[in-house]
Design an enzyme around this catalytic site. Structure first.
Site, mmCIF file in Angstrom:
data_model
loop_
_atom_site.group_PDB
_atom_site.id
_atom_site.type_symbol
_atom_site.label_atom_id
_atom_site.label_comp_id
_atom_site.label_asym_id
_atom_site.label_seq_id
_atom_site.Cartn_x
_atom_site.Cartn_y
_atom_site.Cartn_z
ATOM 1 N N CYS A 5 0.836 -1.199 0.000
ATOM 2 C CA CYS A 5 0.000 0.000 0.000
ATOM 3 C C CYS A 5 0.879 1.260 0.000
ATOM 4 O O CYS A 5 1.724 1.437 0.880
ATOM 5 C CB CYS A 5 -0.907 -0.037 1.233
ATOM 6 S SG CYS A 5 -1.812 1.492 1.493
ATOM 7 N N CYS A 57 0.565 3.338 3.183
ATOM 8 C CA CYS A 57 1.289 2.714 4.305
ATOM 9 C C CYS A 57 2.782 2.986 4.162
ATOM 10 O O CYS A 57 3.473 3.243 5.155
ATOM 11 C CB CYS A 57 1.021 1.213 4.351
ATOM 12 S SG CYS A 57 -0.567 0.765 5.081
ATOM 13 N N ASP A 116 -1.143 16.556 -1.548
ATOM 14 C CA ASP A 116 -1.426 15.656 -2.660
ATOM 15 C C ASP A 116 -0.381 15.881 -3.762
ATOM 16 O O ASP A 116 -0.002 17.017 -4.062
ATOM 17 C CB ASP A 116 -2.837 15.913 -3.215
ATOM 18 C CG ASP A 116 -3.317 14.770 -4.092
ATOM 19 O OD1 ASP A 116 -4.232 14.040 -3.663
ATOM 20 O OD2 ASP A 116 -2.775 14.603 -5.209
ATOM 21 N N HIS A 124 -3.775 0.868 8.511
ATOM 22 C CA HIS A 124 -4.329 0.581 7.186
ATOM 23 C C HIS A 124 -5.796 0.184 7.309
ATOM 24 O O HIS A 124 -6.127 -0.877 7.829
ATOM 25 C CB HIS A 124 -3.556 -0.550 6.490
ATOM 26 C CG HIS A 124 -4.103 -0.833 5.119
ATOM 27 N ND1 HIS A 124 -3.712 -0.104 4.013
ATOM 28 C CD2 HIS A 124 -5.042 -1.702 4.684
ATOM 29 C CE1 HIS A 124 -4.390 -0.530 2.957
ATOM 30 N NE2 HIS A 124 -5.204 -1.501 3.339
ATOM 31 N N ASN A 160 -13.505 9.595 -1.203
ATOM 32 C CA ASN A 160 -13.935 8.720 -2.285
ATOM 33 C C ASN A 160 -13.898 7.293 -1.763
ATOM 34 O O ASN A 160 -12.878 6.864 -1.206
ATOM 35 C CB ASN A 160 -13.001 8.874 -3.490
ATOM 36 C CG ASN A 160 -13.076 10.274 -4.080
ATOM 37 O OD1 ASN A 160 -14.134 10.888 -4.076
ATOM 38 N ND2 ASN A 160 -11.959 10.775 -4.568
ATOM 39 N N GLY A 173 -14.784 6.539 -6.963
ATOM 40 C CA GLY A 173 -13.595 7.171 -7.537
ATOM 41 C C GLY A 173 -12.336 7.007 -6.704
ATOM 42 O O GLY A 173 -11.364 7.742 -6.890
ATOM 43 N N THR A 206 -8.889 5.710 -5.770
ATOM 44 C CA THR A 206 -7.777 5.104 -6.525
ATOM 45 C C THR A 206 -6.696 4.535 -5.607
ATOM 46 O O THR A 206 -5.917 3.691 -6.038
ATOM 47 C CB THR A 206 -7.124 6.135 -7.479
ATOM 48 O OG1 THR A 206 -6.627 7.239 -6.717
ATOM 49 C CG2 THR A 206 -8.126 6.634 -8.505
ATOM 50 N N HIS A 255 -6.442 2.992 0.712
ATOM 51 C CA HIS A 255 -6.124 3.257 2.126
ATOM 52 C C HIS A 255 -6.944 4.496 2.471
ATOM 53 O O HIS A 255 -6.767 5.539 1.824
ATOM 54 C CB HIS A 255 -4.609 3.503 2.267
ATOM 55 C CG HIS A 255 -4.133 3.782 3.672
ATOM 56 N ND1 HIS A 255 -3.076 3.101 4.251
ATOM 57 C CD2 HIS A 255 -4.538 4.703 4.590
ATOM 58 C CE1 HIS A 255 -2.865 3.583 5.473
ATOM 59 N NE2 HIS A 255 -3.747 4.558 5.701
ATOM 60 N N HIS A 261 -8.588 7.786 3.155
ATOM 61 C CA HIS A 261 -8.009 9.137 3.188
ATOM 62 C C HIS A 261 -9.099 10.157 2.937
ATOM 63 O O HIS A 261 -10.087 9.885 2.249
ATOM 64 C CB HIS A 261 -6.894 9.292 2.145
ATOM 65 C CG HIS A 261 -7.299 8.923 0.748
ATOM 66 N ND1 HIS A 261 -7.336 7.619 0.305
ATOM 67 C CD2 HIS A 261 -7.692 9.681 -0.304
ATOM 68 C CE1 HIS A 261 -7.724 7.592 -0.952
ATOM 69 N NE2 HIS A 261 -7.968 8.827 -1.354
HETATM 70 P P1 AMP Z 1 -8.544 9.020 -4.409
HETATM 71 O O1 AMP Z 1 -8.845 9.141 -5.873
HETATM 72 O O2 AMP Z 1 -9.585 9.595 -3.529
HETATM 73 O O3 AMP Z 1 -8.177 7.600 -4.028
HETATM 74 O O4 AMP Z 1 -7.283 9.946 -4.149
HETATM 75 C C1 AMP Z 1 -5.964 9.489 -4.172
HETATM 76 C C2 AMP Z 1 -5.110 10.724 -4.183
HETATM 77 O O5 AMP Z 1 -3.798 10.354 -3.829
HETATM 78 C C3 AMP Z 1 -5.011 11.414 -5.550
HETATM 79 O O6 AMP Z 1 -5.468 12.753 -5.437
HETATM 80 C C4 AMP Z 1 -3.521 11.322 -5.898
HETATM 81 O O7 AMP Z 1 -3.053 12.475 -6.568
HETATM 82 C C5 AMP Z 1 -2.901 11.158 -4.527
HETATM 83 N N1 AMP Z 1 -1.621 10.470 -4.504
HETATM 84 C C6 AMP Z 1 -1.301 9.295 -5.088
HETATM 85 N N2 AMP Z 1 -0.031 8.963 -4.819
HETATM 86 C C7 AMP Z 1 0.455 9.946 -4.022
HETATM 87 C C8 AMP Z 1 1.722 10.168 -3.385
HETATM 88 N N3 AMP Z 1 2.738 9.310 -3.526
HETATM 89 N N4 AMP Z 1 1.875 11.292 -2.657
HETATM 90 C C9 AMP Z 1 0.852 12.170 -2.518
HETATM 91 N N5 AMP Z 1 -0.359 12.001 -3.067
HETATM 92 C C10 AMP Z 1 -0.546 10.909 -3.818
HETATM 93 ZN ZN ZN Z 2 -2.284 1.251 3.668
#
Ligand code: AMP
Ligand code: ZN
Length: 114
Positions: free
Chosen positions: A4, A7, A30, A46, A87, A93, A95, A98, A100
């Site tokens: 993850c 994580c 982000d 997690h 999300n 949505g 992605t 974990h 957040h």
């Molecule tokens: P979600 O679509 O709600 O799952 O949001 C995931 C968010 O994580 C997206 O806005 C990505 O730009 C952000 N993201 C993915 N990888 C990283 C990372 N390594 N550092 C900071 N943000 C990230």
């Molecule tokens: Zn995690």
């Protein structure tokens, strides 16, 4: 082995622009900001998504919202307002699997967010 990415950010194995940490959560910018302020607040533990919350772990969400309030003030967006987004799952949505919360601020947001 835990693959993850959030994580790994918690463990410091992947770099992040961390702006807050305590024993329960961290917050970091982000990587692909969609607003002048775009911060992610995550539990260190997690939890895959909001759909995995239960009586034992849901206190983390209340704590996250208190951290969001503090970060909004620190970023000077508390007076004008901001948006908190979670999300959940594929159609939601999500992605990164974990839990957040996105804190968006520094502009006015439309509704509905579709
Ligand atoms: P979600 O679509 O709600 O799952 O949001 C995931 C968010 O994580 C997206 O806005 C990505 O730009 C952000 N993201 C993915 N990888 C990283 C990372 N390594 N550092 C900071 N943000 C990230
Ligand atoms: Zn995690």
């Amino acid at each position: 082995m835990n693959e993850c990415i959030f994580c790994k950010i918690v463990q410091g194995e992947i770099p992040s622009k961390k702006i807050y940490e305590d024993d329960k959560v961290i917050a970091f910018h982000d990587i692909n900001p969609e607003a002048p302020v775009h911060v992610l607040i995550i539990p260190k533990q997690h939890i895959e998504s909001a759909n995995e919350l239960n009586e034992e772990n849901s206190y983390l969400v209340a704590h996250i919202f208190m951290v969001i309030k503090k970060l909004a003030k620190e970023h000077g967006i508390d007076k004008e307002g901001y948006r908190i987004v979670n999300n959940c799952g594929e159609y939601g949505g999500q992605t990164v699997p974990h839990l957040h919360f996105h804190l968006f601020g520094g502009k006015s947001f439309g509704w509905p967010p579709l």
